[in-house]
Motif scaffolding. Structure first.
Motif, mmCIF file in Angstrom:
data_model
loop_
_atom_site.group_PDB
_atom_site.id
_atom_site.type_symbol
_atom_site.label_atom_id
_atom_site.label_comp_id
_atom_site.label_asym_id
_atom_site.label_seq_id
_atom_site.Cartn_x
_atom_site.Cartn_y
_atom_site.Cartn_z
ATOM 1 N N LEU A 203 -19.689 46.552 -15.746
ATOM 2 C CA LEU A 203 -19.934 47.715 -14.894
ATOM 3 C C LEU A 203 -18.708 48.626 -14.869
ATOM 4 O O LEU A 203 -18.828 49.852 -14.922
ATOM 5 C CB LEU A 203 -20.294 47.286 -13.469
ATOM 6 C CG LEU A 203 -21.606 46.513 -13.298
ATOM 7 C CD1 LEU A 203 -21.856 46.233 -11.818
ATOM 8 C CD2 LEU A 203 -22.770 47.281 -13.902
ATOM 9 N N LEU A 204 -17.528 48.021 -14.772
ATOM 10 C CA LEU A 204 -16.295 48.808 -14.782
ATOM 11 C C LEU A 204 -16.131 49.524 -16.119
ATOM 12 O O LEU A 204 -15.770 50.706 -16.166
ATOM 13 C CB LEU A 204 -15.092 47.914 -14.513
ATOM 14 C CG LEU A 204 -13.721 48.610 -14.522
ATOM 15 C CD1 LEU A 204 -13.669 49.722 -13.482
ATOM 16 C CD2 LEU A 204 -12.615 47.599 -14.285
ATOM 17 N N LYS A 205 -16.424 48.822 -17.200
ATOM 18 C CA LYS A 205 -16.309 49.430 -18.532
ATOM 19 C C LYS A 205 -17.270 50.605 -18.660
ATOM 20 O O LYS A 205 -16.909 51.657 -19.208
ATOM 21 C CB LYS A 205 -16.597 48.397 -19.615
ATOM 22 C CG LYS A 205 -16.509 48.964 -21.019
ATOM 23 C CD LYS A 205 -16.712 47.908 -22.088
ATOM 24 C CE LYS A 205 -16.607 48.523 -23.474
ATOM 25 N NZ LYS A 205 -16.781 47.528 -24.549
ATOM 26 N N CYS A 206 -18.480 50.452 -18.157
ATOM 27 C CA CYS A 206 -19.465 51.531 -18.230
ATOM 28 C C CYS A 206 -19.012 52.742 -17.423
ATOM 29 O O CYS A 206 -19.219 53.887 -17.835
ATOM 30 C CB CYS A 206 -20.828 51.048 -17.729
ATOM 31 S SG CYS A 206 -21.647 49.869 -18.831
ATOM 32 N N MET B 74 -16.441 40.670 -23.192
ATOM 33 C CA MET B 74 -16.017 42.059 -23.205
ATOM 34 C C MET B 74 -15.357 42.352 -21.865
ATOM 35 O O MET B 74 -15.966 42.167 -20.816
ATOM 36 C CB MET B 74 -17.243 42.952 -23.391
ATOM 37 C CG MET B 74 -16.923 44.394 -23.727
ATOM 38 S SD MET B 74 -18.459 45.308 -23.999
ATOM 39 C CE MET B 74 -19.138 44.451 -25.414
ATOM 40 N N SER B 75 -14.063 42.784 -21.875
ATOM 41 C CA SER B 75 -13.343 42.934 -20.630
ATOM 42 C C SER B 75 -12.638 44.276 -20.577
ATOM 43 O O SER B 75 -12.467 44.959 -21.581
ATOM 44 C CB SER B 75 -12.331 41.805 -20.464
ATOM 45 O OG SER B 75 -11.397 41.814 -21.510
ATOM 46 N N VAL B 76 -12.219 44.640 -19.370
ATOM 47 C CA VAL B 76 -11.498 45.874 -19.142
ATOM 48 C C VAL B 76 -10.156 45.531 -18.513
ATOM 49 O O VAL B 76 -10.099 44.816 -17.514
ATOM 50 C CB VAL B 76 -12.282 46.821 -18.210
ATOM 51 C CG1 VAL B 76 -11.479 48.083 -17.954
ATOM 52 C CG2 VAL B 76 -13.640 47.157 -18.792
ATOM 53 N N LEU B 77 -9.083 46.022 -19.102
ATOM 54 C CA LEU B 77 -7.753 45.810 -18.543
ATOM 55 C C LEU B 77 -7.365 47.040 -17.739
ATOM 56 O O LEU B 77 -7.290 48.144 -18.262
ATOM 57 C CB LEU B 77 -6.724 45.571 -19.652
ATOM 58 C CG LEU B 77 -6.614 44.157 -20.218
ATOM 59 C CD1 LEU B 77 -5.554 44.126 -21.306
ATOM 60 C CD2 LEU B 77 -6.267 43.157 -19.134
ATOM 61 N N ILE C 59 -8.900 49.262 -22.482
ATOM 62 C CA ILE C 59 -7.777 49.345 -21.562
ATOM 63 C C ILE C 59 -7.784 50.731 -20.939
ATOM 64 O O ILE C 59 -7.977 51.738 -21.626
ATOM 65 C CB ILE C 59 -6.447 49.042 -22.280
ATOM 66 C CG1 ILE C 59 -5.279 49.049 -21.297
ATOM 67 C CG2 ILE C 59 -6.203 49.959 -23.451
ATOM 68 C CD1 ILE C 59 -4.008 48.447 -21.874
ATOM 69 N N THR C 60 -7.620 50.808 -19.640
ATOM 70 C CA THR C 60 -7.712 52.084 -18.939
ATOM 71 C C THR C 60 -6.509 52.969 -19.271
ATOM 72 O O THR C 60 -5.432 52.462 -19.611
ATOM 73 C CB THR C 60 -7.796 51.881 -17.428
ATOM 74 O OG1 THR C 60 -6.590 51.247 -16.968
ATOM 75 C CG2 THR C 60 -8.996 51.032 -17.049
#
Length: 240
Positions: free
Chosen positions: A135-138, A1-4, A30-31
């Motif tokens: 953590l970034l996704k949260c 699970m990743s955040v772009l 994605i932000t």
């Protein structure tokens, strides 16, 4: 699970990894600022689900709001998305936190490249990389971190093991030294980097009354630095 993030997609466009379409897994997020950048470049997002490809148009707000009450028809270059259609200046503490996480991810990846011959260490670093992205996704999604494990240890066990290294690894607490080798020194650099991110997070999530909005993220970062300390100890104990 990743955040772009916007930085990520900018780099992908620069390296010609994206041209007209960006394919994402359903689990990826994605932000908003990354979406805006892709829209400006006329790049479409497509979500891949099994053998099917679902095209999702990039929704860019027609108007933007700010924390100081202004309504804007266009996003200024010196502002970015805090969440949804809300813009903040790029030096906003939460944007600084997201940048610090991005930088930490880059350092973890660099460490992985440098220790490719140590498969177990690379695996542990990958677990930590994915946790960092979580953590970034949260933070971006406003979701709680929840319970977690790292290196096979839960939060309480990470704290216990990091405080009593002699008991669990046969290695007493030590000061880092160049004679311990590149792996230990590299892990120590990551440990100190997490400490820096933790301080940036405190500034981002606390108010003038020292009330902390995201204590779960700060606690997770504290345990993350302890996890890097445990990894340093395991290196000295020749467990990698």
């Amino acid at each position: 699970m990743s955040v772009l993030t916007e930085v990520s997609v900018r780099n992908m466009v620069r390296d010609n990894k994206i041209t007209d379409i960006l394919y994402l897994d359903k689990e990826q997020i994605i932000t908003p600022s990354a979406k805006t950048y892709l829209s400006d470049k006329n790049i479409t997002i497509k979500y891949i689900n099994s053998n099917e490809v679902e095209t999702t148009p990039i929704e860019v707000p027609t108007q933007f709001k700010t924390l100081f009450g202004a309504i804007l028809d266009e996003k200024p270059e010196y502002m970015t998305h805090l969440r949804g259609d809300t813009l903040v200046f790029k030096d906003h503490p939460r944007i600084a936190f997201r940048g610090a996480i991005d930088s930490l991810e880059a350092d973890i990846l660099s460490m992985q490249v440098n220790v490719l011959d140590k498969s177990k260490l690379v695996e542990d670093l990958q677990e930590i990389l994915l946790f960092t992205r979580k953590l970034l996704k949260c933070e971006v999604g406003g979701k709680p971190v929840g319970e977690f494990t790292l290196l096979g240890l839960n939060s309480a066990e990470i704290r216990e093991h990091s405080h009593h290294t002699n008991k669990y690894y046969g290695i007493a607490h030590f000061l880092p030294d160049y004679t311990q080798g590149a792996m230990v020194i590299g892990l120590n650099k990551l440990r100190t980097k997490v400490r820096e991110v933790e301080l940036i997070a405190y500034k981002a999530f606390s108010d003038q009354y020292n009330t902390v909005e995201r204590a779960d993220i700060i606690k997770a970062l504290n345990r993350l630095s302890s996890a890097f300390w445990i990894m340093m100890v395991k290196c000295v104990a020749k467990q990698y």
